[in-house]
Design a protein around this motif. Structure first.
Motif, mmCIF file in Angstrom:
data_model
loop_
_atom_site.group_PDB
_atom_site.id
_atom_site.type_symbol
_atom_site.label_atom_id
_atom_site.label_comp_id
_atom_site.label_asym_id
_atom_site.label_seq_id
_atom_site.Cartn_x
_atom_site.Cartn_y
_atom_site.Cartn_z
ATOM 1 N N ALA A 1 -1.218 -8.099 5.809
ATOM 2 C CA ALA A 1 -2.196 -6.320 5.767
ATOM 3 C C ALA A 1 -3.184 -6.318 6.696
ATOM 4 C CB ALA A 1 -2.405 -6.563 4.011
ATOM 5 N N PRO A 2 -3.942 -7.108 6.795
ATOM 6 C CA PRO A 2 -5.091 -6.991 7.928
ATOM 7 C C PRO A 2 -4.183 -6.381 9.135
ATOM 8 C CG PRO A 2 -5.044 -8.765 6.467
ATOM 9 C CD PRO A 2 -3.658 -8.439 6.491
ATOM 10 N N ILE A 3 -2.827 -6.843 9.892
ATOM 11 C CA ILE A 3 -2.167 -6.129 11.163
ATOM 12 C C ILE A 3 -1.786 -5.214 10.540
ATOM 13 C CG2 ILE A 3 -0.378 -6.610 12.088
ATOM 14 C CD1 ILE A 3 -0.504 -9.490 11.842
ATOM 15 N N VAL A 4 -1.526 -4.865 10.022
ATOM 16 C CA VAL A 4 -1.153 -3.281 9.093
ATOM 17 C C VAL A 4 -2.686 -2.323 9.140
ATOM 18 C CG1 VAL A 4 0.230 -1.124 7.996
ATOM 19 C CG2 VAL A 4 1.352 -3.852 8.337
ATOM 20 N N ALA A 5 -2.955 -2.771 9.090
ATOM 21 C CA ALA A 5 -4.800 -2.325 8.437
ATOM 22 C C ALA A 5 -5.141 -1.927 9.617
ATOM 23 C CB ALA A 5 -5.795 -2.789 7.956
ATOM 24 N N THR A 6 -5.674 -3.266 10.574
ATOM 25 C CA THR A 6 -5.439 -2.782 11.695
ATOM 26 C C THR A 6 -5.066 -2.291 13.085
ATOM 27 O OG1 THR A 6 -6.736 -5.079 11.464
ATOM 28 C CG2 THR A 6 -7.022 -4.185 14.047
ATOM 29 N N GLU B 1 -0.932 -6.812 -2.946
ATOM 30 C CA GLU B 1 -0.933 -7.875 -2.818
ATOM 31 C C GLU B 1 0.663 -7.467 -3.661
ATOM 32 O OE1 GLU B 1 -0.848 -12.353 -2.190
ATOM 33 O OE2 GLU B 1 -2.482 -11.367 -2.759
ATOM 34 N N GLN B 2 0.708 -7.311 -5.303
ATOM 35 C CA GLN B 2 1.579 -7.303 -6.971
ATOM 36 C C GLN B 2 2.032 -6.485 -6.801
ATOM 37 O OE1 GLN B 2 -0.901 -5.943 -9.961
ATOM 38 N NE2 GLN B 2 1.226 -6.439 -11.188
ATOM 39 N N ILE B 3 1.699 -5.414 -5.699
ATOM 40 C CA ILE B 3 3.204 -4.084 -5.231
ATOM 41 C C ILE B 3 3.801 -4.649 -4.642
ATOM 42 C CG2 ILE B 3 3.209 -1.532 -4.679
ATOM 43 C CD1 ILE B 3 0.127 -1.668 -6.286
ATOM 44 N N SER B 4 3.525 -4.834 -3.083
ATOM 45 C CA SER B 4 4.379 -5.030 -2.432
ATOM 46 C C SER B 4 4.790 -6.465 -2.693
ATOM 47 C CB SER B 4 3.277 -6.187 -1.122
ATOM 48 O OG SER B 4 3.983 -6.528 0.219
ATOM 49 N N LEU B 5 4.907 -7.142 -3.298
ATOM 50 C CA LEU B 5 5.559 -8.821 -3.993
ATOM 51 C C LEU B 5 6.538 -8.683 -4.893
ATOM 52 C CD1 LEU B 5 2.847 -11.463 -3.000
ATOM 53 C CD2 LEU B 5 4.698 -11.210 -1.764
ATOM 54 N N HIS B 6 5.382 -7.739 -5.882
ATOM 55 C CA HIS B 6 7.010 -7.646 -7.342
ATOM 56 C C HIS B 6 7.038 -6.227 -7.387
ATOM 57 C CE1 HIS B 6 6.024 -11.629 -7.743
ATOM 58 N NE2 HIS B 6 4.879 -11.833 -6.927
ATOM 59 N N GLY B 7 6.505 -5.023 -6.707
ATOM 60 C CA GLY B 7 6.313 -3.823 -7.588
ATOM 61 C C GLY B 7 5.388 -3.637 -8.604
ATOM 62 N N TYR B 8 5.621 -2.248 -8.834
ATOM 63 C CA TYR B 8 4.386 -1.805 -10.009
ATOM 64 C C TYR B 8 5.534 -2.089 -11.375
ATOM 65 C CZ TYR B 8 3.079 1.644 -6.748
ATOM 66 O OH TYR B 8 2.532 1.925 -5.426
ATOM 67 N N VAL C 1 -9.182 -4.994 6.803
ATOM 68 C CA VAL C 1 -8.980 -5.811 5.715
ATOM 69 C C VAL C 1 -7.793 -4.838 5.180
ATOM 70 C CG1 VAL C 1 -11.435 -6.385 6.043
ATOM 71 C CG2 VAL C 1 -10.769 -3.824 4.129
ATOM 72 N N GLY C 2 -7.037 -5.417 3.287
ATOM 73 C CA GLY C 2 -6.238 -4.929 2.966
ATOM 74 C C GLY C 2 -5.986 -4.028 2.214
ATOM 75 N N TYR C 3 -7.162 -2.899 2.259
ATOM 76 C CA TYR C 3 -6.590 -1.884 2.350
ATOM 77 C C TYR C 3 -6.386 -1.005 2.721
ATOM 78 C CZ TYR C 3 -10.581 -2.609 -1.041
ATOM 79 O OH TYR C 3 -11.663 -2.978 -2.211
ATOM 80 N N ALA C 4 -5.942 0.222 2.546
ATOM 81 C CA ALA C 4 -4.702 1.945 2.489
ATOM 82 C C ALA C 4 -6.079 2.696 2.887
ATOM 83 C CB ALA C 4 -4.163 2.297 1.604
ATOM 84 N N GLU C 5 -6.664 2.259 3.377
ATOM 85 C CA GLU C 5 -7.989 3.262 4.029
ATOM 86 C C GLU C 5 -7.151 3.776 5.375
ATOM 87 O OE1 GLU C 5 -9.421 4.237 1.150
ATOM 88 O OE2 GLU C 5 -9.259 1.955 1.922
ATOM 89 N N PRO D 1 1.746 -0.404 0.746
ATOM 90 C CA PRO D 1 2.555 -2.156 0.282
ATOM 91 C C PRO D 1 3.318 -2.057 0.544
ATOM 92 C CG PRO D 1 1.598 -0.503 -1.590
ATOM 93 C CD PRO D 1 1.063 -0.351 -0.782
ATOM 94 N N PHE D 2 4.682 -1.607 0.520
ATOM 95 C CA PHE D 2 5.785 -0.646 1.485
ATOM 96 C C PHE D 2 6.330 -1.823 2.424
ATOM 97 C CE2 PHE D 2 7.858 1.171 -2.768
ATOM 98 C CZ PHE D 2 7.127 0.238 -4.044
ATOM 99 N N ALA D 3 4.843 -1.003 3.229
ATOM 100 C CA ALA D 3 4.875 -1.073 5.019
ATOM 101 C C ALA D 3 4.981 -2.531 5.046
ATOM 102 C CB ALA D 3 3.966 0.050 5.307
ATOM 103 N N ILE D 4 3.864 -2.531 4.185
ATOM 104 C CA ILE D 4 3.501 -4.741 5.006
ATOM 105 C C ILE D 4 4.588 -5.278 3.931
ATOM 106 C CG2 ILE D 4 1.860 -6.793 4.110
ATOM 107 C CD1 ILE D 4 -0.310 -4.050 2.708
ATOM 108 N N ARG D 5 5.413 -5.418 3.453
ATOM 109 C CA ARG D 5 6.597 -6.188 3.213
ATOM 110 C C ARG D 5 7.598 -5.612 3.701
ATOM 111 N NH1 ARG D 5 8.352 -7.909 -1.953
ATOM 112 N NH2 ARG D 5 11.234 -7.970 -1.989
ATOM 113 N N LEU D 6 7.643 -4.945 4.249
ATOM 114 C CA LEU D 6 8.598 -4.590 6.226
ATOM 115 C C LEU D 6 8.421 -5.712 6.471
ATOM 116 C CD1 LEU D 6 9.275 -0.842 6.229
ATOM 117 C CD2 LEU D 6 10.876 -2.231 5.454
ATOM 118 N N LEU D 7 7.190 -5.598 6.962
ATOM 119 C CA LEU D 7 6.783 -6.480 8.035
ATOM 120 C C LEU D 7 6.623 -8.015 7.811
ATOM 121 C CD1 LEU D 7 4.999 -6.855 10.365
ATOM 122 C CD2 LEU D 7 2.876 -6.774 9.412
ATOM 123 N N THR D 8 6.295 -8.127 6.518
ATOM 124 C CA THR D 8 5.736 -9.809 5.682
ATOM 125 C C THR D 8 7.448 -9.975 5.681
ATOM 126 O OG1 THR D 8 5.918 -9.256 3.494
ATOM 127 C CG2 THR D 8 3.834 -9.527 4.354
#
Length: 416
Positions: free
Chosen positions: A135-140, A86-93, A181-185, A117-124
Motif C-alpha cells: 500500500a505505501p509503495i503504490v501510494a508513494t 486492506e479488507q477490500i484488497s484481501l477479501h473484497g466487499y 501512507v495507505g490512503y487513496a489520495e 485496493p485492487f491495484a495493491i492486490r495486483l502488486l501483492t
C-alpha cells in the motif's frame, strides 16, 4: 560585511552567499530533477515525522486505528482508512451491510472505492509483498506521478518558478505525509491532475480513461466532466456568435467526442452507489454507509445537498458558524476570480470551483476535510501567493511546521 536581503533584513555576507549558491543550484537543475529533488526531500521529511510519531502510537492511537496485534511501522502506515482498503484488497466487499444496535447501517468498506485496493492486490499477488508494504509503495509512486503532473499543469500557465512553489507546498506541506501512507489520495491526485492536463491538450480519450479510473478511486471525480462540459459549452458559444464571427472552431466530430467523454465519465461517477445497492440488496447502501461517519458529529440526519456545512456550523458554533460558512461561500469565488488566480488557466480555475462545489454540496466538515481539499493544490501555483519575500517565508514556515502538527493531531489522534 553585511547587507539587506530582499525583505530589508540585515544578513551576513556568508548567509547571503550560501543562499545565492542554493538558488543558483536549484535554478540550474533540469525541471524533472528539481521536481524529483523536492518530492524526495518531502518524502524524507514525512518519513522522519512519521517515525517520530510511531513510538507514540501504542498509547495515543485508539483501538480501531490498527487491526490485529501487529503494530509495526508498516501497520502504522496503513492505519485508519487503510484498514478498510486492506479488507477490500484481501477479501473484497461485504454482501450484507453491518448494522448498529439501533438497526442503522454502520461504518463499512462500501464507503471506499476499489481502484486503489485492487491495484495493491495486483502488486501483492505478483510480488508476494504484504499489504502493509504494498500500500505505501503504490501510494508513494502515485504521489511522485501526481507531483510531476502538478508541475506540468501549473508550469504551462504560470511558468517554472510558480510551478516549483506549487510542487513544494504539495510535496512538503502539512498534509504531504498522506502521499506515502495507505490512503487513496495520491492515486486520485495523479489521475485528477493527469485528466486536467489531458483536457487542456484536448486529448479526450485520455481524459475519459483517467476520469473513469478516478471515479472508482475516490469520490469527487464528477468535477472533471463538469469542467469538460463548461469548457465545451464556452467553445460552442464562441463558435456560433450571433454577429456571425467565428472566434473559435469546434468541429462536429470533436463535439461528439466531448459528449461521449462527458457521458462516460458521468456514468462512471454515478455507478458506485448503484453497484453497492445491487450487491447488498439495500437501497441507498452507499449513501447510508457514508452518513454513518456523520453520526458522531451531528447525529443521524437525512441527507440534503448543500446543507452539511450549515448543519455542522449550527451544531458547534451557532449563528457565528453560519456566518463563517457564508463568508467562505463569498470569499472563495472572489479569490478564484482574482487576476493572479486566473493566470492558472480556465481549466484549473473551473476545476477548483467545481470540486469545491462538490465538497460543499455533499461532505460534512470533519477531520478528513483537509485531505479532501488536496485536489485544489494547483491553486498553490498562483503567483500572488509568493509574490513577496515575507509571503514566501510565511508559507514555507507554515508548510514545514504544519506537518508535524497534523501528523500528531490527525494520524495519532485521527482519523484524518
Amino acid at each position: 560585511m553585511s547587507r539587506l536581503d530582499d525583505a530589508g533584513v540585515v544578513v551576513g555576507a556568508g548567509t547571503a552567499s550560501a543562499r545565492r549558491r542554493a538558488i543558483d543550484l536549484a535554478t540550474s537543475l533540469p525541471a524533472w530533477a528539481a521536481v524529483l529533488l523536492v518530492w524526495a526531500g518531502g518524502r524524507v521529511l514525512s518519513t522522519f515525522w512519521l517515525l517520530i510519531a510511531f513510538p507514540l502510537a501504542a498509547r495515543a492511537m485508539p483501538e480501531n486505528g490498527v487491526w490485529g496485534d501487529g503494530h509495526g511501522f508498516g501497520a502504522f502506515l496503513v492505519a485508519w482508512d487503510g484498514q478498510y482498503y486492506e479488507q477490500i484488497s484481501l477479501h473484497g466487499y461485504p454482501d450484507t451491510l453491518p448494522l448498529d444496535a439501533a438497526g442503522n447501517v454502520a461504518q463499512n468498506a462500501w464507503a471506499f472505492l476499489p481502484a486503489f485496493p485492487f491495484a495493491i492486490r495486483l502488486l501483492t499477488i505478483s510480488t508476494g509483498l504484504p499489504f502493509e508494504v504494498g500500500a505505501p509503495i503504490v501510494a508513494t509512486v502515485a504521489g511522485l506521478v501526481a507531483t510531476a503532473l502538478l508541475y506540468r499543469l501549473v508550469r504551462d500557465r504560470t511558468g517554472h518558478a510558480a510551478a516549483m512553489w506549487a510542487v513544494f507546498f504539495f510535496a512538503c506541506g502539512p498534509l504531504s505525509f498522506l502521499l506515502q501512507v495507505g490512503y487513496a489520495e495520491s492515486t486520485f491526485l495523479a489521475l485528477t491532475f493527469g485528466a486536467l492536463l489531458a483536457l487542456e491538450r484536448r486529448r479526450y480519450g485520455l481524459v475519459t480513461v483517467l476520469g473513469v479510473v478516478a471515479a472508482f478511486t475516490r469520490p469527487g471525480a464528477l468535477a472533471i466532466p463538469l469542467v469538460l462540459g463548461v469548457v465545451a459549452l464556452v467553445r460552442w458559444i464562441r463558435a456560433r456568435r450571433a454577429d456571425g464571427r467565428v472566434l473559435e472552431t469546434f468541429p462536429l466530430r470533436e463535439q461528439v467526442r466531448v459528449v461521449a467523454a462527458g457521458l462516460t465519465m458521468v456514468a462512471a461517477g454515478l455507478a458506485w452507489p448503484v453497484i453497492a445497492s445491487h450487491v447488498t440488496g439495500t437501497p441507498d447502501a452507499y449513501l447510508e454507509t457514508e452518513m454513518s461517519w456523520w453520526v458522531n458529529f451531528i447525529g443521524r440526519v437525512e441527507f440534503v445537498p448543500m446543507t452539511p456545512w450549515f448543519l455542522i456550523a449550527v451544531r458547534w458554533l451557532g449563528v457565528g458558524g453560519v456566518l463563517i460558512v457564508v463568508f467562505l461561500l463569498v470569499a472563495y469565488p472572489v479569490w478564484l476570480l482574482r487576476r493572479s488566480t486566473l493566470r492558472l488557466g480556465s481549466t484549473t480555475v473551473l476545476y477548483s470551483a467545481a470540486y469545491a462545489l462538490y465538497i460543499f454540496a455533499v461532505s460534512l466538515p470533519m477531520a478528513s476535510t483537509p485531505r479532501l481539499l488536496m485536489p485544489l493544490a494547483p491553486l498553490f501555483g498562483s503567483p500572488e501567493l509568493v509574490a513577496k519575500p515575507w509571503m514566501r517565508r510565511t508559507f514555507v514556515t507554515a508548510a514545514l511546521a504544519g506537518q508535524p502538527v497534523l501528523v500528531a493531531v490527525l494520524w495519532l489522534l485521527g482519523p484524518p
